[in-house]
Motif scaffolding. Structure first.
Motif, PDB file in Angstrom:
ATOM      1  N   ASN A 258       0.746  -0.950   0.014  1.00 13.52           N
ATOM      2  CA  ASN A 258      -0.444   0.069   0.208  1.00 13.52           C
ATOM      3  C   ASN A 258       0.717   1.072  -0.027  1.00 13.52           C
ATOM      4  N   ASP A 259       1.445   1.600  -1.131  1.00 11.85           N
ATOM      5  CA  ASP A 259       1.944   2.723  -1.186  1.00 11.85           C
ATOM      6  C   ASP A 259       1.740   3.115  -2.443  1.00 11.85           C
ATOM      7  N   TYR A 260       1.093   4.733  -2.649  1.00 12.89           N
ATOM      8  CA  TYR A 260       1.607   5.421  -3.131  1.00 12.89           C
ATOM      9  C   TYR A 260       2.484   5.587  -4.001  1.00 12.89           C
ATOM     10  N   TYR A 261       3.478   5.549  -3.958  1.00 17.67           N
ATOM     11  CA  TYR A 261       4.826   6.271  -5.161  1.00 17.67           C
ATOM     12  C   TYR A 261       4.694   4.888  -6.143  1.00 17.67           C
ATOM     13  N   THR A 262       4.390   3.391  -5.910  1.00 18.77           N
ATOM     14  CA  THR A 262       4.596   2.950  -6.411  1.00 18.77           C
ATOM     15  C   THR A 262       4.142   2.505  -7.809  1.00 18.77           C
ATOM     16  N   ASN A 263       4.929   1.316  -8.614  1.00 24.00           N
ATOM     17  CA  ASN A 263       4.259   1.153  -9.982  1.00 24.00           C
ATOM     18  C   ASN A 263       4.181  -0.213  -9.914  1.00 24.00           C
ATOM     19  N   LEU A 264       3.483  -0.703 -10.151  1.00 26.29           N
ATOM     20  CA  LEU A 264       3.896  -2.738  -9.229  1.00 26.29           C
ATOM     21  C   LEU A 264       2.687  -3.213 -10.963  1.00 26.29           C
ATOM     22  N   LEU A 265       2.082  -2.347 -11.647  1.00 31.16           N
ATOM     23  CA  LEU A 265       1.266  -3.068 -12.438  1.00 31.16           C
ATOM     24  C   LEU A 265       2.182  -2.429 -13.593  1.00 31.16           C
ATOM     25  N   ASP A 266       1.035  -3.610 -15.412  1.00 27.55           N
ATOM     26  CA  ASP A 266       1.911  -2.934 -16.150  1.00 27.55           C
ATOM     27  C   ASP A 266       0.941  -4.381 -16.987  1.00 27.55           C
ATOM     28  N   CYS A 267       0.823  -4.276 -17.996  1.00 31.99           N
ATOM     29  CA  CYS A 267       0.162  -5.189 -19.006  1.00 31.99           C
ATOM     30  C   CYS A 267       0.548  -4.742 -20.501  1.00 31.99           C
ATOM     31  N   SER A 268       1.646  -5.702 -21.050  1.00 27.68           N
ATOM     32  CA  SER A 268       2.405  -5.362 -22.709  1.00 27.68           C
ATOM     33  C   SER A 268       1.790  -5.429 -23.255  1.00 27.68           C
TER      34      SER A 268
ATOM     35  N   SER B 287      12.282  -5.914  -2.081  1.00 21.65           N
ATOM     36  CA  SER B 287      10.855  -5.969  -2.796  1.00 21.65           C
ATOM     37  C   SER B 287      10.876  -4.812  -3.801  1.00 21.65           C
ATOM     38  N   VAL B 288      10.289  -5.557  -4.762  1.00 23.94           N
ATOM     39  CA  VAL B 288      10.052  -4.293  -5.864  1.00 23.94           C
ATOM     40  C   VAL B 288       9.846  -3.192  -6.164  1.00 23.94           C
ATOM     41  N   SER B 289       9.644  -2.361  -6.673  1.00 22.95           N
ATOM     42  CA  SER B 289       9.627  -0.758  -6.331  1.00 22.95           C
ATOM     43  C   SER B 289       8.529  -0.240  -7.923  1.00 22.95           C
ATOM     44  N   SER B 290       8.832  -0.719  -8.640  1.00 25.31           N
ATOM     45  CA  SER B 290       8.211  -0.398 -10.213  1.00 25.31           C
ATOM     46  C   SER B 290       8.938  -1.718 -11.187  1.00 25.31           C
ATOM     47  N   LEU B 291       7.955  -1.964 -12.112  1.00 23.10           N
ATOM     48  CA  LEU B 291       8.184  -2.338 -13.237  1.00 23.10           C
ATOM     49  C   LEU B 291       7.754  -1.857 -14.541  1.00 23.10           C
ATOM     50  N   CYS B 292       8.250  -2.453 -15.982  1.00 24.64           N
ATOM     51  CA  CYS B 292       7.732  -1.764 -17.275  1.00 24.64           C
ATOM     52  C   CYS B 292       8.172  -3.123 -17.771  1.00 24.64           C
ATOM     53  N   TRP B 293       6.400  -3.248 -19.011  1.00 30.71           N
ATOM     54  CA  TRP B 293       6.828  -3.601 -20.034  1.00 30.71           C
ATOM     55  C   TRP B 293       7.754  -3.249 -20.887  1.00 30.71           C
ATOM     56  N   SER B 294       8.752  -3.464 -22.308  1.00 33.99           N
ATOM     57  CA  SER B 294       9.667  -2.891 -23.195  1.00 33.99           C
ATOM     58  C   SER B 294       8.566  -2.416 -24.448  1.00 33.99           C
ATOM     59  N   THR B 295       8.858  -1.685 -25.323  1.00 34.57           N
ATOM     60  CA  THR B 295       7.191  -1.584 -26.042  1.00 34.57           C
ATOM     61  C   THR B 295       7.380  -2.797 -26.761  1.00 34.57           C
ATOM     62  N   ASP B 296       7.674  -3.543 -27.384  1.00 33.95           N
ATOM     63  CA  ASP B 296       7.746  -4.404 -28.473  1.00 33.95           C
ATOM     64  C   ASP B 296       6.893  -5.952 -27.557  1.00 33.95           C
ATOM     65  N   GLY B 297       6.683  -5.568 -26.207  1.00 37.98           N
ATOM     66  CA  GLY B 297       6.708  -7.040 -25.636  1.00 37.98           C
ATOM     67  C   GLY B 297       7.772  -7.989 -24.684  1.00 37.98           C
TER      68      GLY B 297
ATOM     69  N   LEU C 262      -3.605   0.918 -12.862  1.00 37.20           N
ATOM     70  CA  LEU C 262      -4.286   0.555 -13.578  1.00 37.20           C
ATOM     71  C   LEU C 262      -3.655   0.096 -14.513  1.00 37.20           C
ATOM     72  N   ALA C 263      -3.944  -0.825 -15.412  1.00 33.10           N
ATOM     73  CA  ALA C 263      -3.697  -1.777 -16.688  1.00 33.10           C
ATOM     74  C   ALA C 263      -5.245  -1.586 -17.676  1.00 33.10           C
ATOM     75  N   LEU C 264      -4.250  -1.753 -18.833  1.00 32.58           N
ATOM     76  CA  LEU C 264      -5.794  -2.318 -20.013  1.00 32.58           C
ATOM     77  C   LEU C 264      -4.882  -3.085 -20.987  1.00 32.58           C
ATOM     78  N   ASN C 265      -6.092  -3.833 -21.405  1.00 31.69           N
ATOM     79  CA  ASN C 265      -5.504  -5.043 -22.379  1.00 31.69           C
ATOM     80  C   ASN C 265      -4.754  -4.431 -23.821  1.00 31.69           C
ATOM     81  N   PRO C 266      -4.434  -5.286 -24.751  1.00 33.60           N
ATOM     82  CA  PRO C 266      -3.947  -4.463 -25.678  1.00 33.60           C
ATOM     83  C   PRO C 266      -5.480  -3.813 -27.188  1.00 33.60           C
TER      84      PRO C 266
END
Length: 473
Positions: free
Chosen positions: A177-187, A227-237, A450-454
């Motif tokens: 429960n940390d406002y400043y993290t970025n822990l969700l992403d969809c490729s 512990s993980v503080s942020s994650l991100c997929w590359s543009t090509d997934g 938040l994240a959205l599917n392709p």
């Protein structure tokens, strides 16, 4: 054996003899010999239960429950690599040039430690395949509180797909429960990455199957510090970038379950990541932005710095601009000239809002438009024109805005909210109007990510209530 003040030896226990004295002399001589050889000296072992801070997966009381402002100057569990300078020294009283020089020194030190550190992830991080979901989860009327909640375990399914109703609710235990993290992403391939504590789970949004997860090996030490503080997929997934509270960044090829690269770009919490083709940019808690090319032997290709901590970072769709949001309510826009380590350039635009710029996103079909969401002291959703550095339109949500995503194919703007409503809202934006069209309720605590599917047909949301929801857009 004891000695009194006269130096005489006494053997307090029955049967004790000079043999014990000889044994002690041998032991003492060996210690002295090791000291002379500059070898390790025997010492009393540490108590095994106090070697590191407890993992927050088991200690929910110690979780950071802070709101977006005011920011905390020092975060618990911040890892600093031994022998390196601490970023905490940059917090107070330094000029811009002094701060930049220390950033460059930090990056140089991190680069020197890279060859020795690149071997570490092979021992510390492991890929674990998914396990079979328990059958009792699909039974109606089970008591969720009595069940040992598993990541992406199905909690309930809606009978009808209606606007405002969650299609599927899944488990997300150990969500920080940390406002400043970025822990969700969809490729772009529909693979969802969700960080739960020190693990990253990969979930296929098309088949709705858990693929597996990346986890620390048991001998990796303090899990909270890593512990993980942020994650991100590359543009090509193809590559998933994962940043930890210790400032380490890992690149994983999830398809082949291989660690591609291990980078040490910061010495403290990395709060945000963003890709520009093959270039990866990262922002730290103390305002340092590093630009990395993972293909190069020395990956650092540029640095930048801002006086406030970075809590969001995103390249524009065309890669022409880089936006960085700060904990002090400043939105900085940088151009794409990031090469070099002297940081002679300044942001081309800076605008201020009353609270932290955490929720932020570039409009995919209007390249000079960016949206920001205000925190709990503000609650304002704003649309900015970066060419004129002006606010085009805004809407008051009367709620903390924790996350923001654009749905390009639907031409919607989606926001996740915290206090007091804990909802997901989709908006329609026209140049001078911003109107809500759907509101999705079901979270019992703030919607952090938040994240959205392709194809933008579904919204994925996760929050501090330890749940992962799927909504039909």
């Amino acid at each position: 054996m004891l000695r009194d003040f006269t130096g005489k030896r006494h053997f307090p226990f029955k049967g004790q003899s000079e043999a014990h004295e000889v044994t002690y002399k041998c032991f003492r001589r060996r210690i002295i010999q090791r000291r002379c050889r500059e070898g390790p000296v025997a010492s009393t072992p540490l108590a095994p239960g106090r070697q590191c801070e407890p993992s927050f997966e088991f200690d929910t009381v110690c979780q950071r429950l802070e709101l977006d402002s005011p920011p905390r100057k020092h975060e618990p569990g911040q890892g600093v690599l031994p022998g390196n300078i601490q970023e905490a020294a940059l917090v107070g009283g330094l000029s811009h040039s002094e701060s930049v020089n220390l950033v460059n020194t930090e990056c140089t030190i991190a680069a020197k430690t890279r060859p020795a550190a690149e071997n570490a992830p092979q021992e510390q991080w492991v890929w674990r395949p998914a396990v079979q979901e328990p059958e009792n989860l699909n039974r109606s009327g089970y008591d969720e509180r009595k069940y040992d909640l598993q990541p992406f375990a199905t909690l309930n399914k809606a009978t009808l797909s209606l606007h405002g109703k969650s299609v599927v609710k899944l488990g997300a235990p150990s969500m920080l429960n940390d406002y400043y993290t970025n822990l969700l992403d969809c490729s772009c391939n529909g693979m969802v990455a969700l960080a739960l504590g020190s693990s990253v789970y990969i979930w296929n949004s098309e088949t709705r199957d858990l693929v597996g997860h990346l986890d620390l090996s048991p001998q990796s030490g303090c899990r909270y510090c890593q512990s993980v503080s942020s994650l991100c997929w590359s543009t090509d997934g193809r590559a998933l970038s994962i940043a930890t509270r210790r400032g380490e960044i890992q690149l994983w090829d999830v398809e082949h379950k291989q660690n591609m690269r291990f980078l040490v770009s910061h010495l403290t919490v990395v709060r945000a990541l963003s890709w520009k083709q093959q270039l990866l940019s990262s922002g730290s808690v103390l305002g340092h932005i590093c630009h990395l090319d993972p293909r190069a032997f020395t990956p650092l290709v540029g640095v930048a710095t801002q006086r406030e901590g970075v809590c969001s970072l995103q390249w524009s769709p065309g890669g022409k601009w880089l936006a960085s949001g700060s904990t002090e309510g400043l939105l900085h826009i940088w151009d794409d000239d990031i090469m070099g380590k002297k940081m002679s350039s300044q942001p081309v635009m800076t605008v201020k809002q009353p609270s932290a710029v955490k929720a932020m996103g570039w409009c995919p079909w209007q390249r000079n438009i960016i949206a920001t969401g205000g925190g709990w002291k503000d609650g304002e959703l704003r649309i900015w024109d970066t060419q004129s550095a002006s606010c085009v339109t805004s809407a008051q949500t009367n709620s903390q805005i924790c996350s923001l995503q654009w749905a390009e194919k639907k031409r919607y703007l989606v926001t996740g909210h915290g206090l007091p409503h804990h909802k997901v809202t989709s908006w329609v934006w026209e140049f001078h109007s911003l109107s809500p069209i759907y509101q999705f309720t079901g979270h019992s605590d703030r919607v952090l990510h938040l994240a959205l599917n392709p194809d933008n047909s579904q919204i994925f949301s996760t929050g501090a209530d330890q749940h992962f929801h799927i909504w039909d857009l």
